[in-house]
Design a protein around this motif. Structure first.
Motif, short mmCIF file in Angstrom:
data_model
loop_
_atom_site.label_atom_id
_atom_site.label_comp_id
_atom_site.label_asym_id
_atom_site.label_seq_id
_atom_site.Cartn_x
_atom_site.Cartn_y
_atom_site.Cartn_z
N ASP A 139 0.75 -0.47 -13.90
CA ASP A 139 1.64 -1.13 -12.95
C ASP A 139 2.25 -2.35 -13.62
O ASP A 139 1.68 -2.93 -14.53
CB ASP A 139 0.85 -1.62 -11.73
CG ASP A 139 0.76 -0.52 -10.67
OD1 ASP A 139 1.34 0.55 -10.88
OD2 ASP A 139 0.09 -0.78 -9.66
N CYS A 174 12.45 -4.17 -7.52
CA CYS A 174 12.96 -4.03 -6.17
C CYS A 174 13.97 -2.89 -6.08
O CYS A 174 14.88 -2.80 -6.91
CB CYS A 174 13.63 -5.33 -5.71
SG CYS A 174 12.43 -6.54 -5.24
N MET A 190 2.09 -9.45 -0.42
CA MET A 190 3.54 -9.20 -0.48
C MET A 190 4.30 -9.99 0.58
O MET A 190 5.13 -9.46 1.32
CB MET A 190 3.82 -7.69 -0.30
CG MET A 190 3.15 -6.85 -1.37
SD MET A 190 3.56 -5.12 -1.28
CE MET A 190 2.54 -4.54 0.03
O1 LIG Z 1 8.84 0.29 0.85
C1 LIG Z 1 8.91 -0.35 -0.23
O2 LIG Z 1 8.27 -0.08 -1.27
C2 LIG Z 1 9.85 -1.48 -0.28
C3 LIG Z 1 9.49 -2.52 0.65
C4 LIG Z 1 8.57 -3.52 0.05
C5 LIG Z 1 7.20 -3.53 0.23
N1 LIG Z 1 6.70 -4.61 -0.40
C6 LIG Z 1 7.72 -5.27 -0.96
C7 LIG Z 1 8.90 -4.60 -0.69
C8 LIG Z 1 10.23 -5.06 -1.13
C9 LIG Z 1 10.60 -4.49 -2.47
O3 LIG Z 1 9.74 -4.08 -3.26
O4 LIG Z 1 11.79 -4.51 -2.71
C10 LIG Z 1 7.59 -6.49 -1.68
C11 LIG Z 1 6.75 -6.35 -2.87
N2 LIG Z 1 6.62 -5.22 -3.61
C12 LIG Z 1 5.80 -5.53 -4.65
C13 LIG Z 1 5.43 -6.88 -4.57
C14 LIG Z 1 4.61 -7.62 -5.57
C15 LIG Z 1 5.45 -8.27 -6.60
O5 LIG Z 1 6.59 -7.92 -6.85
O6 LIG Z 1 4.92 -9.19 -7.20
C16 LIG Z 1 6.00 -7.38 -3.43
C17 LIG Z 1 5.84 -8.75 -2.86
C18 LIG Z 1 6.78 -9.73 -3.21
C19 LIG Z 1 6.52 -10.97 -2.37
O7 LIG Z 1 5.38 -11.47 -2.33
O8 LIG Z 1 7.44 -11.39 -1.75
C20 LIG Z 1 5.40 -4.59 -5.67
C21 LIG Z 1 4.61 -3.46 -5.16
N3 LIG Z 1 4.70 -2.89 -3.90
C22 LIG Z 1 3.84 -1.85 -3.85
C23 LIG Z 1 3.20 -1.74 -5.10
C24 LIG Z 1 2.22 -0.66 -5.47
C25 LIG Z 1 2.85 0.53 -6.02
O9 LIG Z 1 4.00 0.85 -5.67
O10 LIG Z 1 2.19 1.20 -6.80
C26 LIG Z 1 3.68 -2.73 -5.91
C27 LIG Z 1 3.27 -3.05 -7.33
C28 LIG Z 1 4.15 -2.37 -8.27
C29 LIG Z 1 3.81 -2.67 -9.68
O11 LIG Z 1 3.05 -3.57 -9.96
O12 LIG Z 1 4.36 -1.98 -10.51
C30 LIG Z 1 3.58 -0.97 -2.75
C31 LIG Z 1 4.06 -1.30 -1.47
N4 LIG Z 1 5.24 -1.92 -1.16
C32 LIG Z 1 5.35 -1.98 0.19
C33 LIG Z 1 4.25 -1.38 0.77
C34 LIG Z 1 4.19 -1.08 2.24
C35 LIG Z 1 3.11 -1.69 3.00
C36 LIG Z 1 3.01 -1.08 4.34
O13 LIG Z 1 3.90 -1.24 5.14
O14 LIG Z 1 1.98 -0.44 4.56
C37 LIG Z 1 3.42 -1.01 -0.26
C38 LIG Z 1 2.08 -0.33 -0.16
C39 LIG Z 1 2.07 1.13 -0.37
O15 LIG Z 1 3.13 1.74 -0.50
O16 LIG Z 1 0.97 1.68 -0.37
C40 LIG Z 1 6.44 -2.57 0.94
#
Ligand SMILES: O=C(O)CCc1c2[nH]c(c1CC(=O)O)Cc1[nH]c(c(CC(=O)O)c1CCC(=O)O)Cc1[nH]c(c(CC(=O)O)c1CCC(=O)O)Cc1[nH]c(c(CCC(=O)O)c1CC(=O)O)C2
Ligand SMILES: C[S@@+](CC[C@H](N)C(=O)[O-])C[C@H]1O[C@@H](n2cnc3c(N)ncnc32)[C@H](O)[C@@H]1O
Length: 931
Positions: free
Chosen positions: A197, A221, A330
């Motif tokens: 990741d 994003c 997040m």
């Molecule tokens: O649906 C989406 O993925 C987009 C919405 C979005 C989310 N977090 C978000 C965003 C904005 C964006 O990334 O642009 C916002 C988001 N995504 C992420 C972070 C952490 C960061 O950027 O530092 C953040 C937080 C940023 C903040 O603190 O403002 C990254 C993220 N989201 C996620 C993961 C895990 C993964 O994809 O493997 C990861 C890590 C990816 C990596 O390290 O490569 C997963 C994620 N994002 C999200 C969720 C939904 C939670 C829920 O409702 O149950 C979840 C959990 C899941 O899918 O199991 C939603």
């Protein structure tokens, strides 16, 4: 698993030995057995633990270069190894003291299906109570457990026919590599390919051996889905090539990490992923921010939520519960909205404590502590970037002491009280720990308020100069602290901000901080920089740091005694701009402190070239004010060297007896345990006083005392007087006419010669001091062969029948040059070519030196003598002397004599050297014997 050789002594440990240089054979040895097995036997079941270990290079922990042992049950191991060899399980209930539970445990450990036991042997694995049960959990085993990860690895279900490769979903923890589990560590060491990741920090990735291929998911994003697809594609390719694939995921793989989704995916493709839990940021972040997730009586629930829902939607807002700790992942980008929603929808009281923990466990971890009502505002002000975890609930305060500052913690109230309009940078000073136990060395214990900000601009006006100087300091600090200033999300941005505010300038002025923060010097204790400055109180150090970082000094810091303490500390730390400002301030306020802290200030200023103005002030005061020496309370602030220095001053306006008493007061204050009555002194006391006073005593001009005074002193203190000095003084008193005292090489020359006074009826003390000070200062150049000389001052000549011709005669008779000076005001002289308008001007040719720009000295005219020699008021400010003295000018050599004037005196001295002293035998003449 144990790697220590001496552990082999335990009989129930299986010891696997691989013959040196052999790829062919492997063996197992227990204390009882020595049975060798072919490697092919051990790898008969390639996807089981031994099979994996010995398929390529054995990776069990090594005892020797060729020995490995596994800390397992050796009796059960016998059956297991036989199973590898024959494909049959010979164990039956009751065999060789191995219980069913133990057998199942061992099979699980070696990743063999318990189906190989006959039906009769099967037991519910949950009932296993093996003492080493946890071991199986620590290894990437098929150990049965309740965890979702392992349910799917259920050893009771026949394994899918594996394709070649292996997939592991591995939790990498919150960031610090030390928080990797041993299983995770092993997995990343053994992988063929690692798909990581983005959030897994570099420190963890650095642990991966160079030969292992690493790919980092490009989940930025809006790009999460395609990135995920790519991950799957790459993983499948590698698996089909038979590779050991590790999906390295930040924190715990299942918690908001799509780990569950990935599990399903791989399972649907015929692979049973091994899932290794990781330390989740939801637990680590609060803990590392000094926040316990639960706390008896304060929080009994722990809720983990997302701050951003799928597809960037608003998350469900949990209702407020007073005894709950809620953690939001997040959440940073949504803090405004989230905190508002918590208040409006969740009905959280706005003053509910909360903390944003950024980069928990990483070197630059920072905590922002505030309330639900103010956290968003504060985060915007100080800048905050993902990843960060928000913790909400009363537990946030439970381990924080009220009002205490903590390294790496920004407090909302500090940030909010700063005036943003002043465009000053305000932030906490997280990396420098201020030890508040340091005793304050403040002039008095008066506390100072930290309210009321005051900017340097208020003092200097809006001069660009200070700004550019200041920015140099700030830049110096920042450029050096970039690595340690770990609460700054983006140090470069900060430096840029500073640069934007002021002109960019290179270099740095604070040598101290530059050195202190340099890699060579810097001392870190627990990641903090420790400044060992026991003489600087913690409050003062805080003011200094604040000044450095924010360009602010507090109005209250400009008041005494804080200003003085701050000034001396700033001097020690090489902050000359601050020193200058405060020195001016302290001088301006001299009337407030000099009576009480005279010697403290004198002492402090005597040792610093940057405090020359204060030192000059004190020195002058010492000469001009009769009482300052004998009446100031803090005489013990002087060191022996400074005391000696004072005693060597010419023209001290104190009777020698008083001087002696002042010296003894000083000595007693320095040794409060020694009786003030010398007859009570023990031998030790005598030695102590002797040591202290040895040099000092010989600088008292005992010849200025009456016989009675002298005998009284010597009698009382004779134990500490050097015998040679007593003898010399005795000799002198017996025959004062003997010129023994004129021998400047005599070891007690000072005692034997009178102190240089201004003994004048016509010169005021100030005039005398002024003159002596100037001469003395000039003489600090001290030429080695300095010859006694005379300066002659002539005044009111005509009143005493002294004519221009007389002067002329003297000038003619004397050497080349004569300095003629005349008292003008009580504080000054005028010296100029002599002339008398009514008579022939004196032919001075090149023999008369002029001195100053005052009106001509007009001989024969009765200049009113404003003699106030006895009227000097010692309580008057000496500043007055300076400002009222015509001839006083600031100059490189001091206050009273400019370079040019010193040169004049120098000329006179040269003139008189070696000539017969000119003296005018009139009662008006004042003679300064200069030895
Ligand atoms: O649906 C989406 O993925 C987009 C919405 C979005 C989310 N977090 C978000 C965003 C904005 C964006 O990334 O642009 C916002 C988001 N995504 C992420 C972070 C952490 C960061 O950027 O530092 C953040 C937080 C940023 C903040 O603190 O403002 C990254 C993220 N989201 C996620 C993961 C895990 C993964 O994809 O493997 C990861 C890590 C990816 C990596 O390290 O490569 C997963 C994620 N994002 C999200 C969720 C939904 C939670 C829920 O409702 O149950 C979840 C959990 C899941 O899918 O199991 C939603
Ligand atoms: C997609 S989630 C993954 C959480 C992860 N699986 C875990 O268990 O920690 C990413 C979020 O975890 C939190 N996070 C990850 N690393 C963090 C860290 N070192 N300090 C604080 N929070 C962190 C942040 O809230 C970030 O937005």
């Amino acid at each position: 698993m144990c790697a220590r050789k001496n552990d082999v002594k335990y009989w129930d440990q299986a010891h696997v030995k691989v013959k040196k240089h052999s790829t062919e054979y492997a063996g197992n040895i227990t204390k009882q057995n020595n049975i060798e097995r072919r490697r092919s036997t051990l790898t008969a079941h390639p996807t089981t633990l031994l099979g994996i270990q010995f398929r390529d290079t054995p990776t069990f922990e090594q005892v020797d270069s060729n020995e490995y042992f596994i800390d397992r049950n050796s009796r059960a191991f016998h059956y297991i190894i036989e199973y590898y060899r024959t494909g049959k399980m010979f164990w039956r209930t009751g065999c060789c003291g191995v219980t069913k539970e133990e057998m199942i445990e061992e099979l699980s450990y070696f990743q063999l299906s318990i189906d190989i036991l006959d039906n009769e042997s099967k037991i519910n694995p949950k009932s296993t109570n093996s003492p080493i049960k946890h071991m199986s959990n620590r290894l990437p085993s098929r150990s049965p457990s309740n965890s979702p990860a392992n349910l799917s690895n259920d050893p009771f279900t026949p394994p899918h026919t594996p394709k070649h490769g292996k997939i592991q979903l591995v939790g990498a923890g919150p960031g610090d590599p030390e928080l990797l589990t041993r299983s995770a560590y092993r997995a990343i060491k053994e992988a063929d390919i690692i798909l990581s990741d983005r959030l897994v920090p570099a420190e963890v990735l650095e642990l991966i051996p160079a030969h292992i291929e690493v790919m980092i998911a490009n989940k930025t994003c809006g790009n999460a889905e395609p990135a995920q697809e790519e991950l799957y594609k790459l993983s499948m390719q590698a698996l089909e090539e038979g590779k050991n694939v590790v999906r390295l995921k930040q924190g715990d793989p299942y918690l908001f990490g799509r780990g569950g989704e990935e599990y399903r995916f791989f399972q649907s493709k015929g692979y049973d992923p091994i899932v290794i839990p990781g330390v989740s940021s939801c637990m680590a972040a609060p803990l590392l921010a000094k926040i316990p997730a639960t706390f008896r009586g304060i929080s009994s629930q722990f809720l983990v939520c997302t701050g951003t829902g799928r597809r960037n939607t608003l998350p469900d807002i949990p209702k407020f519960h007073p005894n709950r700790t809620s953690v939001f992942l997040m959440a940073i980008h949504r803090m405004r909205q989230l905190s508002q929603d918590l208040i409006d929808i969740g009905e959280y009281p706005p003053d509910t404590p909360c903390a944003m923990v950024e980069r928990a466990s990483c070197k630059d971890q920072r905590v922002i502590k505030g309330t639900v009502g103010n956290i968003a505002e504060v985060m915007e002000r100080v800048g905050c970037a993902p990843p960060g975890t928000l913790v909400v609930g009363k537990v946030c305060d439970v381990l924080y002491e009220d009002g205490r500052k903590y390294d790496g913690v920004v407090f909302a109230e500090d940030v909010l009280k700063a005036d943003v309009n002043q465009n000053l940078l305000v932030f906490d000073l997280p990396t420098i720990y201020i030890d508040t136990s340091t005793p304050s060395e403040s002039l008095n214990a008066q506390t100072h308020s930290m309210g009321d900000n005051y900017t340097l601009a208020d003092i200097f006006g809006n001069s660009e100069e200070w700004r550019s100087l200041l920015v140099k300091d700030i830049q110096a600090i920042y450029s050096q602290t970039a690595c340690i200033c770990y609460n700054q999300p983006d140090t470069s941005k900060l430096v840029k901000d500073v640069k934007r505010m002021y002109d960019e300038k290179e270099g740095c002025r604070s040598e101290y901080f530059r050195t202190a923060l340099s890699a060579i010097w810097v001392k870190k204790d627990n990641g903090m920089i420790v400044f060992s400055k026991p003489n600087i109180s913690s409050q003062i150090f805080e003011l200094i740091l604040r000044y450095l970082y924010t360009a602010e000094i507090f109005k209250s810091s400009l008041d005494l005694p804080v200003a003085f303490d701050l000034m001396t500390a700033a001097d020690e730390l090489g902050l000359t701009l601050l020193v200058d400002t405060l020195q001016k301030r302290v001088l301006d306020k001299a009337t407030l402190w000099y009576k009480r802290y005279f010697f403290t200030v004198l002492q402090a200023s005597s040792s610093s070239p940057h405090l020359a103005s204060l030192y000059q002030y004190c020195s002058s005061k010492l000469l001009a004010c009769r009482n300052v020496l004998i009446k100031s309370d803090d005489i013990d602030a002087l060191t022996a060297d400074t005391m000696l220095d004072i005693l060597q001053k010419d023209g001290l306006d104190v009777d020698e007896l008083n001087l002696w008493e002042a010296v003894m007061t000083w000595a007693h204050k320095k040794n409060p345990n020694i009786s003030t009555e010398p007859s009570d002194w023990s031998d030790e006391d005598v030695d102590c006083m002797k040591n202290l006073l040895h040099d000092i005593i010989s600088h008292i001009h005992f010849v200025d005392l009456t016989m009675t005074e002298y005998n009284g002193i010597v009698e009382k203190y004779k134990k500490i007087f050097p015998q040679g000095m007593v003898d010399a003084l005795k000799e002198y008193h017996e025959s004062p006419s003997k010129t023994i005292h004129q021998d400047s090489l005599h070891p007690y020359a000072h005692c034997l010669s009178p102190r240089r006074y201004v003994r004048s009826l016509i010169l005021t003390r100030r005039q005398g001091h002024c003159l002596l000070t100037g001469i003395r200062e000039f003489r600090q150049d001290s030429r080695p062969n300095y010859v006694p000389c005379l300066l002659i001052l002539q005044e009111r000549g005509s009143n005493f029948g002294f004519t221009t011709h007389d002067i002329q005669a003297i000038i003619n008779r004397s050497g080349q040059k004569v300095l003629v000076m005349k008292g003008n005001t009580p504080d000054s002289f005028i010296c100029s070519p002599c002339s008398n308008s009514e008579e022939e001007p004196i032919d001075m040719s090149n023999k008369v030196m002029t001195f100053g720009q005052g009106p001509d000295l007009r001989l024969g005219i009765d200049n009113k003598n404003p003699d106030e020699s006895e009227g000097f008021d010692e309580s008057e400010e000496l500043n007055h002397l300076a400002s009222n003295t015509i001839n006083v000018e600031e100059g490189p050599r001091g206050r009273y004599f400019t370079e040019e004037r010193c040169e004049l005196i120098y000329g006179i001295e040269r003139l008189i050297i070696g000539t017969v002293a000119v003296s005018i035998t009139l009662p008006l003449n004042i003679v300064f014997p200069l030895n």
